[in-house]
Write an enzyme that holds these catalytic residues in place. Structure first.
Site, PDB file in Angstrom:
ATOM      1  N   ASN A 111       0.848  -1.202   0.000  1.00 33.62           N
ATOM      2  CA  ASN A 111       0.000   0.000   0.000  1.00 33.62           C
ATOM      3  C   ASN A 111       0.876   1.242   0.000  1.00 33.62           C
ATOM      4  O   ASN A 111       1.983   1.239   0.539  1.00 33.62           O
ATOM      5  CB  ASN A 111      -0.894   0.003   1.240  1.00 33.62           C
ATOM      6  CG  ASN A 111      -1.764   1.246   1.311  1.00 33.62           C
ATOM      7  OD1 ASN A 111      -2.477   1.572   0.372  1.00 33.62           O
ATOM      8  ND2 ASN A 111      -1.679   1.958   2.440  1.00 33.62           N
ATOM      9  N   HIS A 113       0.767   5.101   1.395  1.00 33.97           N
ATOM     10  CA  HIS A 113       0.011   5.883   2.373  1.00 33.97           C
ATOM     11  C   HIS A 113       0.590   7.288   2.447  1.00 33.97           C
ATOM     12  O   HIS A 113       1.799   7.446   2.623  1.00 33.97           O
ATOM     13  CB  HIS A 113       0.067   5.212   3.748  1.00 33.97           C
ATOM     14  CG  HIS A 113      -0.651   5.965   4.799  1.00 33.97           C
ATOM     15  ND1 HIS A 113      -2.031   5.954   4.926  1.00 33.97           N
ATOM     16  CD2 HIS A 113      -0.201   6.817   5.764  1.00 33.97           C
ATOM     17  CE1 HIS A 113      -2.381   6.747   5.934  1.00 33.97           C
ATOM     18  NE2 HIS A 113      -1.301   7.270   6.454  1.00 33.97           N
ATOM     19  N   SER A 140       4.616   6.977   2.591  1.00 35.15           N
ATOM     20  CA  SER A 140       5.202   5.682   2.957  1.00 35.15           C
ATOM     21  C   SER A 140       4.619   4.585   2.069  1.00 35.15           C
ATOM     22  O   SER A 140       3.405   4.587   1.806  1.00 35.15           O
ATOM     23  CB  SER A 140       4.874   5.335   4.421  1.00 35.15           C
ATOM     24  OG  SER A 140       5.258   6.377   5.296  1.00 35.15           O
ATOM     25  N   ASP A 149      -2.647   0.446   8.302  1.00 33.38           N
ATOM     26  CA  ASP A 149      -1.458   1.286   8.069  1.00 33.38           C
ATOM     27  C   ASP A 149      -0.356   1.013   9.084  1.00 33.38           C
ATOM     28  O   ASP A 149       0.482   1.877   9.351  1.00 33.38           O
ATOM     29  CB  ASP A 149      -1.845   2.772   8.077  1.00 33.38           C
ATOM     30  CG  ASP A 149      -2.873   3.077   7.006  1.00 33.38           C
ATOM     31  OD1 ASP A 149      -3.688   3.994   7.217  1.00 33.38           O
ATOM     32  OD2 ASP A 149      -2.884   2.396   5.972  1.00 33.38           O
TER      33      ASP A 149
HETATM   34  N1  LIG Z   1      -6.292  -4.278   6.894  1.00 36.82           N
HETATM   35  C1  LIG Z   1      -5.830  -3.223   6.200  1.00 36.82           C
HETATM   36  N2  LIG Z   1      -6.595  -2.661   5.250  1.00 36.82           N
HETATM   37  C2  LIG Z   1      -6.118  -1.597   4.556  1.00 36.82           C
HETATM   38  C3  LIG Z   1      -4.865  -1.041   4.848  1.00 36.82           C
HETATM   39  C4  LIG Z   1      -4.070  -1.670   5.864  1.00 36.82           C
HETATM   40  O1  LIG Z   1      -2.923  -1.250   6.140  1.00 36.82           O
HETATM   41  N3  LIG Z   1      -4.581  -2.751   6.515  1.00 36.82           N
HETATM   42  N4  LIG Z   1      -4.428   0.117   4.200  1.00 36.82           N
HETATM   43  C5  LIG Z   1      -5.540   0.903   3.623  1.00 36.82           C
HETATM   44  C6  LIG Z   1      -5.186   2.123   2.853  1.00 36.82           C
HETATM   45  N5  LIG Z   1      -5.550   3.309   3.668  1.00 36.82           N
HETATM   46  C7  LIG Z   1      -4.547   4.226   3.886  1.00 36.82           C
HETATM   47  O2  LIG Z   1      -3.428   4.133   3.345  1.00 36.82           O
HETATM   48  C8  LIG Z   1      -6.861   3.507   4.180  1.00 36.82           C
HETATM   49  C9  LIG Z   1      -7.950   3.277   3.345  1.00 36.82           C
HETATM   50  C10 LIG Z   1      -9.248   3.439   3.845  1.00 36.82           C
HETATM   51  C11 LIG Z   1      -9.463   3.839   5.158  1.00 36.82           C
HETATM   52  C12 LIG Z   1     -10.871   3.978   5.661  1.00 36.82           C
HETATM   53  O3  LIG Z   1     -11.094   4.498   6.765  1.00 36.82           O
HETATM   54  N6  LIG Z   1     -11.820   3.500   4.851  1.00 36.82           N
HETATM   55  C13 LIG Z   1     -13.276   3.528   5.223  1.00 36.82           C
HETATM   56  C14 LIG Z   1     -14.058   4.147   4.073  1.00 36.82           C
HETATM   57  C15 LIG Z   1     -13.493   5.494   3.708  1.00 36.82           C
HETATM   58  C16 LIG Z   1     -14.041   5.995   2.361  1.00 36.82           C
HETATM   59  O4  LIG Z   1     -14.746   5.239   1.674  1.00 36.82           O
HETATM   60  O5  LIG Z   1     -13.727   7.161   2.023  1.00 36.82           O
HETATM   61  C17 LIG Z   1     -13.777   2.097   5.440  1.00 36.82           C
HETATM   62  O6  LIG Z   1     -13.169   1.143   4.857  1.00 36.82           O
HETATM   63  O7  LIG Z   1     -14.790   1.976   6.134  1.00 36.82           O
HETATM   64  C18 LIG Z   1      -8.376   4.086   5.995  1.00 36.82           C
HETATM   65  C19 LIG Z   1      -7.071   3.935   5.507  1.00 36.82           C
HETATM   66  C20 LIG Z   1      -6.395   0.022   2.745  1.00 36.82           C
HETATM   67  N7  LIG Z   1      -6.883  -1.055   3.572  1.00 36.82           N
HETATM   68  N1  LIG Z   2      -5.331   5.960   2.928  1.00 35.40           N
HETATM   69  C1  LIG Z   2      -5.084   5.712   1.537  1.00 35.40           C
HETATM   70  C2  LIG Z   2      -4.842   7.020   0.818  1.00 35.40           C
HETATM   71  O1  LIG Z   2      -5.255   8.081   1.247  1.00 35.40           O
HETATM   72  N2  LIG Z   2      -4.122   6.894  -0.307  1.00 35.40           N
HETATM   73  C3  LIG Z   2      -3.832   8.058  -1.100  1.00 35.40           C
HETATM   74  O2  LIG Z   2      -4.874   8.271  -2.039  1.00 35.40           O
HETATM   75  C4  LIG Z   2      -4.310   8.940  -3.171  1.00 35.40           C
HETATM   76  C5  LIG Z   2      -4.783   8.190  -4.401  1.00 35.40           C
HETATM   77  O3  LIG Z   2      -4.434   8.932  -5.522  1.00 35.40           O
HETATM   78  P1  LIG Z   2      -4.546   8.244  -6.976  1.00 35.40           P
HETATM   79  O4  LIG Z   2      -5.903   7.592  -7.045  1.00 35.40           O
HETATM   80  O5  LIG Z   2      -4.378   9.405  -7.898  1.00 35.40           O
HETATM   81  O6  LIG Z   2      -3.430   7.230  -7.061  1.00 35.40           O
HETATM   82  C6  LIG Z   2      -2.778   8.867  -3.031  1.00 35.40           C
HETATM   83  O7  LIG Z   2      -2.253  10.126  -2.629  1.00 35.40           O
HETATM   84  C7  LIG Z   2      -2.582   7.856  -1.927  1.00 35.40           C
HETATM   85  O8  LIG Z   2      -1.427   8.102  -1.133  1.00 35.40           O
END
Ligand SMILES: Nc1nc2c(c(=O)[nH]1)N[C@@H](CN(C=O)c1ccc(C(=O)N[C@@H](CCC(=O)O)C(=O)O)cc1)CN2
Ligand SMILES: NCC(=O)N[C@@H]1O[C@H](COP(=O)([O-])[O-])[C@@H](O)[C@H]1O
Length: 216
Positions: A111, A113, A140, A149
């Site tokens: 992922n 982040h 990251s 994360d």
């Molecule tokens: N088990 C894991 N799942 C995910 C990870 C992880 O490390 N472990 N990374 C995320 C990516 N991410 C940030 O980098 C992230 C994505 C989504 C959310 C979140 O709160 N999602 C909500 C919905 C939000 C929305 O639809 O706008 C949800 O799933 O209810 C937090 C962090 C990907 N998955």
């Molecule tokens: N928590 C996950 C998160 O926020 N990810 C972020 O969403 C954007 C996606 O952009 P993209 O669709 O243009 O690649 C990126 O900036 C990525 O780091």
């Protein structure tokens, strides 16, 4: 002897600029991999269009059409396996994955982040950095584990935060670094140089520090 090409399945939710950087790296010969398919949880993700324009199969598995996280993740796992994946690449994929799903792809799930983990896990990272008056921020790339994360960091890249920055100014500066480092990490994985062992990121047989490979 034929060198097998690494298969990447890319998961998105939106614009797809990271997906585009990966597509461009493959097409330019900087990433020896095949993108077997792109999956979005949102129907309106522009990244689906980017994939199709590149001749890559792209499907939407709309999470709103599933009763719960577990059933969604089951469908997601089936679609990934149908495409084939040596590595599942979360590129702006905005769904929290169940532990069962993550455990079925251990060491094959990465992922990107938008923060210098462990700071600002979760959402709205740029606004939080600005609200805290941070002078630096960044991105990251990490292996995905059940802890949101919290997986082992592979690489980080830092950017400055300026007084007048809006969240979108900061996001743009961070995303310039994202487009640079994600294809680099995937090239390491495709070359067999990168793995996850004992919940640590390992590059060229060396355990990476908690902040990953320094790449400012
Ligand atoms: N088990 C894991 N799942 C995910 C990870 C992880 O490390 N472990 N990374 C995320 C990516 N991410 C940030 O980098 C992230 C994505 C989504 C959310 C979140 O709160 N999602 C909500 C919905 C939000 C929305 O639809 O706008 C949800 O799933 O209810 C937090 C962090 C990907 N998955
Ligand atoms: N928590 C996950 C998160 O926020 N990810 C972020 O969403 C954007 C996606 O952009 P993209 O669709 O243009 O690649 C990126 O900036 C990525 O780091």
């Amino acid at each position: 002897m034929s060198t097998r090409v690494t298969k990447l399945c890319v998961l998105i939710s939106g614009n797809g600029s990271n997906l585009q950087a990966i597509i461009d790296a493959v097409q330019a010969g900087r990433l020896n991999a095949q993108i077997t398919g792109v999956i979005s949880n949102r129907p309106n993700a522009y990244g689906l269009e980017r994939a199709r324009e590149a001749g890559i199969e792209a499907v939407c598995l709309d999470h709103m059409e599933y009763d719960d996280r577990a059933s969604y993740d089951e469908a997601l796992k089936s679609q990934i396996n149908a495409f084939g994946a040596d590595c599942v690449v979360l590129a702006g994929f905005m769904r929290i994955l169940t532990p069962e799903f993550v455990d079925s792809f251990t060491g094959k799930l990465v992922n990107i982040h938008p923060s210098l983990l462990p700071k600002y896990k979760g959402l709205n990272t740029h606004q939080r950095a600005i609200d805290n008056g941070d002078k630096e921020h960044g991105v990251s790339v990490h292996f995905v584990t059940p802890e949101l994360d919290g997986g082992p960091v592979i690489i980080q890249s830092r950017v400055p935060v300026f007084e007048e920055d809006t969240p979108s100014d900061l996001a743009e500066r961070v995303q310039e670094q994202e487009r640079r480092i994600y294809p680099l990490v995937l090239s390491w994985f495709s070359a067999g140089r990168l793995s996850m062992r004992n919940n640590k990121a390992v590059l060229d047989e060396q355990e990476l520090p908690e902040s990953g490979y320094a790449n400012d």
